[in-house]
Design a protein around this motif. Structure first.
Motif, PDB file in Angstrom:
ATOM      1  N   GLU A 405       0.704  -1.108  -0.236  1.00  8.65           N
ATOM      2  CA  GLU A 405       0.102  -0.068  -0.131  1.00  8.65           C
ATOM      3  C   GLU A 405       0.830   1.345   0.017  1.00  8.65           C
ATOM      4  OE1 GLU A 405      -3.384   0.859   1.198  1.00  8.65           O
ATOM      5  OE2 GLU A 405      -4.179  -1.292   1.663  1.00  8.65           O
ATOM      6  N   ARG A 406       1.963   1.151   0.705  1.00  7.77           N
ATOM      7  CA  ARG A 406       2.863   2.343   0.820  1.00  7.77           C
ATOM      8  C   ARG A 406       3.470   2.936  -0.536  1.00  7.77           C
ATOM      9  NH1 ARG A 406       7.084   0.095   4.694  1.00  7.77           N
ATOM     10  NH2 ARG A 406       6.873  -1.681   3.571  1.00  7.77           N
ATOM     11  N   TYR A 407       3.464   1.877  -1.653  1.00  5.69           N
ATOM     12  CA  TYR A 407       3.850   2.153  -2.857  1.00  5.69           C
ATOM     13  C   TYR A 407       2.755   2.243  -4.078  1.00  5.69           C
ATOM     14  CZ  TYR A 407       7.821   0.482  -0.172  1.00  5.69           C
ATOM     15  OH  TYR A 407       8.686   0.437   0.865  1.00  5.69           O
ATOM     16  N   PHE A 408       1.827   1.435  -3.799  1.00 10.61           N
ATOM     17  CA  PHE A 408       0.633   1.274  -4.869  1.00 10.61           C
ATOM     18  C   PHE A 408      -0.611   1.327  -4.026  1.00 10.61           C
ATOM     19  CE2 PHE A 408       4.605  -1.111  -6.484  1.00 10.61           C
ATOM     20  CZ  PHE A 408       4.691  -0.149  -7.604  1.00 10.61           C
ATOM     21  N   PRO A 409      -1.254   2.614  -3.633  1.00 14.70           N
ATOM     22  CA  PRO A 409      -2.283   2.565  -3.050  1.00 14.70           C
ATOM     23  C   PRO A 409      -3.728   1.714  -3.556  1.00 14.70           C
ATOM     24  CG  PRO A 409      -1.399   4.954  -3.183  1.00 14.70           C
ATOM     25  CD  PRO A 409      -0.675   3.810  -4.153  1.00 14.70           C
ATOM     26  N   ASP A 410      -4.415   1.067  -2.745  1.00 14.93           N
ATOM     27  CA  ASP A 410      -5.417   0.434  -3.370  1.00 14.93           C
ATOM     28  C   ASP A 410      -4.833  -0.802  -4.066  1.00 14.93           C
ATOM     29  OD1 ASP A 410      -8.027  -0.195  -3.440  1.00 14.93           O
ATOM     30  OD2 ASP A 410      -8.635   1.727  -4.754  1.00 14.93           O
ATOM     31  N   PRO A 411      -3.947  -1.473  -3.582  1.00 12.17           N
ATOM     32  CA  PRO A 411      -2.917  -2.613  -4.607  1.00 12.17           C
ATOM     33  C   PRO A 411      -3.771  -3.548  -5.159  1.00 12.17           C
ATOM     34  CG  PRO A 411      -2.696  -2.802  -2.105  1.00 12.17           C
ATOM     35  CD  PRO A 411      -3.460  -1.579  -2.128  1.00 12.17           C
ATOM     36  N   LEU A 412      -5.098  -3.874  -4.597  1.00 15.40           N
ATOM     37  CA  LEU A 412      -5.774  -4.874  -4.946  1.00 15.40           C
ATOM     38  C   LEU A 412      -6.604  -4.538  -6.464  1.00 15.40           C
ATOM     39  CD1 LEU A 412      -6.799  -6.667  -1.745  1.00 15.40           C
ATOM     40  CD2 LEU A 412      -4.830  -7.102  -2.993  1.00 15.40           C
ATOM     41  N   LYS A 413      -6.689  -3.501  -6.816  1.00 15.47           N
ATOM     42  CA  LYS A 413      -7.250  -2.960  -8.007  1.00 15.47           C
ATOM     43  C   LYS A 413      -6.341  -2.957  -9.004  1.00 15.47           C
ATOM     44  CE  LYS A 413     -11.726  -0.460  -7.117  1.00 15.47           C
ATOM     45  NZ  LYS A 413     -11.807   0.203  -6.243  1.00 15.47           N
ATOM     46  N   PHE A 414      -7.058  -3.221 -10.272  1.00 16.48           N
ATOM     47  CA  PHE A 414      -6.060  -3.269 -11.711  1.00 16.48           C
ATOM     48  C   PHE A 414      -6.612  -1.770 -12.067  1.00 16.48           C
ATOM     49  CE2 PHE A 414      -6.004  -3.187 -16.151  1.00 16.48           C
ATOM     50  CZ  PHE A 414      -4.735  -3.954 -16.395  1.00 16.48           C
ATOM     51  N   LYS A 415      -5.423  -0.886 -11.912  1.00 12.71           N
ATOM     52  CA  LYS A 415      -5.615   0.490 -12.265  1.00 12.71           C
ATOM     53  C   LYS A 415      -4.259   1.037 -13.091  1.00 12.71           C
ATOM     54  CE  LYS A 415      -6.005   3.293  -8.544  1.00 12.71           C
ATOM     55  NZ  LYS A 415      -6.474   3.746  -7.175  1.00 12.71           N
ATOM     56  N   PRO A 416      -4.224   0.926 -14.356  1.00  9.61           N
ATOM     57  CA  PRO A 416      -3.255   1.372 -15.192  1.00  9.61           C
ATOM     58  C   PRO A 416      -3.030   2.810 -14.825  1.00  9.61           C
ATOM     59  CG  PRO A 416      -4.737   0.202 -16.460  1.00  9.61           C
ATOM     60  CD  PRO A 416      -5.441   0.389 -15.380  1.00  9.61           C
ATOM     61  N   GLU A 417      -4.046   3.689 -14.553  1.00 11.83           N
ATOM     62  CA  GLU A 417      -3.847   5.074 -14.331  1.00 11.83           C
ATOM     63  C   GLU A 417      -2.841   5.503 -13.179  1.00 11.83           C
ATOM     64  OE1 GLU A 417      -6.670   3.500 -14.586  1.00 11.83           O
ATOM     65  OE2 GLU A 417      -7.469   4.485 -16.373  1.00 11.83           O
ATOM     66  N   ARG A 418      -2.431   4.415 -12.479  1.00 11.49           N
ATOM     67  CA  ARG A 418      -1.673   4.829 -11.454  1.00 11.49           C
ATOM     68  C   ARG A 418      -0.194   5.083 -11.866  1.00 11.49           C
ATOM     69  NH1 ARG A 418      -2.061   1.482  -7.323  1.00 11.49           N
ATOM     70  NH2 ARG A 418      -3.568  -0.122  -7.976  1.00 11.49           N
ATOM     71  N   PHE A 419       0.147   4.679 -13.184  1.00 13.64           N
ATOM     72  CA  PHE A 419       1.430   5.137 -14.002  1.00 13.64           C
ATOM     73  C   PHE A 419       1.366   6.051 -14.972  1.00 13.64           C
ATOM     74  CE2 PHE A 419       1.594   0.309 -12.672  1.00 13.64           C
ATOM     75  CZ  PHE A 419       2.531   0.401 -11.648  1.00 13.64           C
ATOM     76  N   LEU A 420       0.339   7.092 -14.749  1.00 15.83           N
ATOM     77  CA  LEU A 420       0.117   8.192 -15.278  1.00 15.83           C
ATOM     78  C   LEU A 420       0.284   9.493 -14.712  1.00 15.83           C
ATOM     79  CD1 LEU A 420      -2.750   7.103 -17.981  1.00 15.83           C
ATOM     80  CD2 LEU A 420      -0.217   7.173 -18.343  1.00 15.83           C
ATOM     81  N   ASP A 421       1.260  10.359 -15.229  1.00 19.01           N
ATOM     82  CA  ASP A 421       1.124  11.715 -14.278  1.00 19.01           C
ATOM     83  C   ASP A 421       0.136  12.576 -14.727  1.00 19.01           C
ATOM     84  OD1 ASP A 421       1.729  13.077 -16.608  1.00 19.01           O
ATOM     85  OD2 ASP A 421       4.061  13.309 -16.319  1.00 19.01           O
ATOM     86  N   SER A 422      -0.086  13.930 -14.135  1.00 24.04           N
ATOM     87  CA  SER A 422      -1.272  14.699 -14.103  1.00 24.04           C
ATOM     88  C   SER A 422      -1.235  15.343 -15.903  1.00 24.04           C
ATOM     89  CB  SER A 422      -1.053  15.822 -13.506  1.00 24.04           C
ATOM     90  OG  SER A 422       0.216  16.429 -13.475  1.00 24.04           O
ATOM     91  N   ASP A 423      -0.304  15.023 -16.554  1.00 21.17           N
ATOM     92  CA  ASP A 423      -0.395  15.370 -18.074  1.00 21.17           C
ATOM     93  C   ASP A 423      -0.647  14.125 -18.739  1.00 21.17           C
ATOM     94  OD1 ASP A 423       0.331  18.062 -17.597  1.00 21.17           O
ATOM     95  OD2 ASP A 423       2.484  17.634 -17.676  1.00 21.17           O
ATOM     96  N   GLY A 424      -1.049  13.049 -18.154  1.00 24.50           N
ATOM     97  CA  GLY A 424      -1.343  11.768 -18.971  1.00 24.50           C
ATOM     98  C   GLY A 424      -0.278  11.159 -19.572  1.00 24.50           C
TER      99      GLY A 424
END
Ligand code: HEM
Length: 496
Positions: A405-424
């Motif tokens: 959780e410390r590095y990947f909040p909500d770790p049990l969710k498949f969420k590609p957006e976690r690797f996009l910054d505010s400019d996409g």
């Protein structure tokens, strides 16, 4: 009197097992004599066992494989401080590995060697891979050849009116063909599919034999190995089959090579054999380019390079079937950036932010390697106040980091957006470490990244891949050396 001596010896044994041998090491679950923590591993399964002990004992702890302690590091700052900053200290591999050595005719190959032979051959293998990848761009061509075979195959199935399509086997064959072409110069897709299935069968039998918990225990305990002849029989049979297969390949290939012509090698075995010829021509006889080393290196590259990438891609397809919103975003990006059925290449990569994010999130979420490969400390170190002696087995546990959780909040969710910054724009944090870090990190990372990207981008550019409503793919994890999904079928529509 006898009873007294017996009680005394038993007491000493208990003292040694429960206190003395654990003294000074980071805390962890209590090991049983001979079998260590095998019962808990068996009860919880590898993945839950590691999560459980991390929660109970913290970021640095010790578990026991038989009589051998394994110190495990589970937080990113300490992993970077140790395995990356002080790489050489952590670059050894355990030395007491009986089964491993039996498999490779001694301490040969790339994964389990260390010291000068490992250094020389890791450098050589990287050099060969780089030569294929750069300049001529041979590697991208080879990968795209297999991508195109896969796409054509699926299109034929669609044209033939097939409603439920198995794409997993095509991916498996394609990735197998890439590694085989890299090692021996030919793809299985050109009329050699039977050979691929023969090799897969040998490898599966081999992995089952050497992957069983009992064999893992015997790996560190030759005495136990000899006490269990049925296991010994299983392992030696599996090794003999693999041995026969690769040795036949190598002998046949050696006959085809023109050693006199000044032509650059186009596969690993050829490059290796030419290097040997060159060393011998220079009068160097005491070299390490032996038949056993060639066999060990080919076996390691096959084992490490096929199942890993093939399973990751199978998971990627499953996740996009189970997350149609994410698949829609992939298609929208491909439509706006590519907009046709042309081949997508590495030149397009920086523009395909969402595709890159899907690959990254798949690598995190499928968490492919439940227990990282063991390392060996080559000298004493102090980590977080624990003095750990040279030769202790140690690893950085990728699988707990990727779900932390410390590095990947909500770790049990498949969420590609976690690797996009505010400019996409796509970014990769240092906590995303599916290939490991430091001196022993994955040797095939460059090839694997190329394969994952080219397969994912081209496959989803050509197709919409949907779940069959009555039998959607499940996410049951079959745990072996890597984590495999169960077989699945899909409804596939062509986009062009
Ligand atoms: C998605 C694909 C892959 C993943 C997730 C993966 C992951 C890993 C991991 C975690 C390690 C161990 C790191 C450590 O000891 O700390 C490793 C080592 C290794 N991998 Fe990969 N790998 C992949 C693909 C490949 C490919 C395609 C090849 C070969 C072409 C390959 C060859 C190797 C070799 C030879 C080693 C041993 C390196 C050494 O000990 O020096 N891997 N890989």
């Amino acid at each position: 009197m006898i009873l007294l001596i017996f009680t005394l010896l038993f007491g000493l044994w208990m003292f040694q097992n429960f206190y003395w041998k654990r003294k000074g090491l980071p805390p962890g679950p209590t090991p049983l004599p001979l079998i260590g923590n095998l019962l808990s591993i068996d009860k919880l399964g590898l993945e839950d066992f590691f999560t459980d002990i991390k929660n109970k004992y913290g970021d640095i702890h010790t578990f026991w494989l038989g009589e051998s302690p394994v110190v495990s590091i589970n937080d990113v700052p300490t992993i970077l401080e140790t395995f990356v900053k002080d790489g050489e200290t952590f670059a050894g591999r355990p030395t007491n590995m009986l089964v491993t050595d039996m498999t490779r005719h001694g301490r040969n190959g790339l994964i389990f060697t260390d010291g000068p032979i490992w250094r020389e051959h890791r450098r050589f293998a990287l050099h060969v891979l780089r030569d294929f990848g750069m300049g001529k761009n041979l590697m991208q061509e080879r990968v795209l050849d297999e991508v195109s075979v896969l796409i054509d195959g699926v299109k034929k199935q669609i044209a033939a009116g097939e409603k439920e399509i198995n794409i997993q086997d095509g991916i498996d064959l394609g990735i197998g063909s890439i590694i085989n072409a890299l090692l021996f110069g030919y793809s299985f897709n050109k009329n050699k599919q039977e050979e691929f299935y023969e090799l897969k069968t040998h490898l599966q039998r081999f992995m089952r034999a050497v992957g069983s918990p009992l064999v893992r225990l015997c790996d560190r305990n030759p005495f136990m190995f000899k006490m269990l002849p049925f296991i010994y029989g299983d392992v030696t049979r599996a090794i003999k089959e693999l041995d026969g297969f690769f040795m036949k390949q190598l002998a046949a290939h050696e006959k085809e090579i023109n050693f006199d012509a000044d032509i650059e090698a186009t596969d690993f075995a050829e490059a290796f054999l030419k290097k040997r010829k060159q060393l011998e021509a220079e009068g160097i006889k005491d070299h390490t380019f032996t038949d056993k080393q060639l066999y060990g290196a080919c076996l390691d590259l096959w084992i490490a390079g096929q199942e890993t990438t093939s399973n990751t891609l199978a998971w990627l397809v499953i996740y996009l079937m189970l997350n149609p919103e994410a698949q829609k975003k992939v298609h929208a990006e491909l439509h706006s950036v590519i907009g046709s059925d042309r081949f997508i290449t590495v030149e397009d990569k920086t523009q395909l932010n969402y595709v890159n994010a899907v690959v990254a999130e798949t690598q995190r979420f499928c968490n492919l390697v439940p227990m990282n490969v063991n390392h060996r400390l080559v000298k004493d170190v102090e980590i977080k106040g624990y003095r750990i002696p040279a030769n202790t087995t140690i690893l950085h546990q990728i699988s707990t980091v990727l779900f932390d959780e410390r590095y990947f909040p909500d770790p049990l969710k498949f969420k590609p957006e976690r690797f996009l910054d505010s400019d996409g724009k796509f970014f990769q944090p240092s906590s995303l470490m599916p290939f490991g870090v430091g001196k022993r990190s994955c040797l095939g990372e460059g090839l694997a990244r190329l394969e994952l990207y080219l397969f994912a981008a081209n496959l989803f550019n050509h197709f919409e891949i949907n779940a069959i409503p009555s039998k959607p793919p499940n996410t049951i994890r079959i745990i072996g050396g890597t984590v495999q999904p169960e077989p699945f079928l899909a409804i596939i529509k062509s986009r062009f």
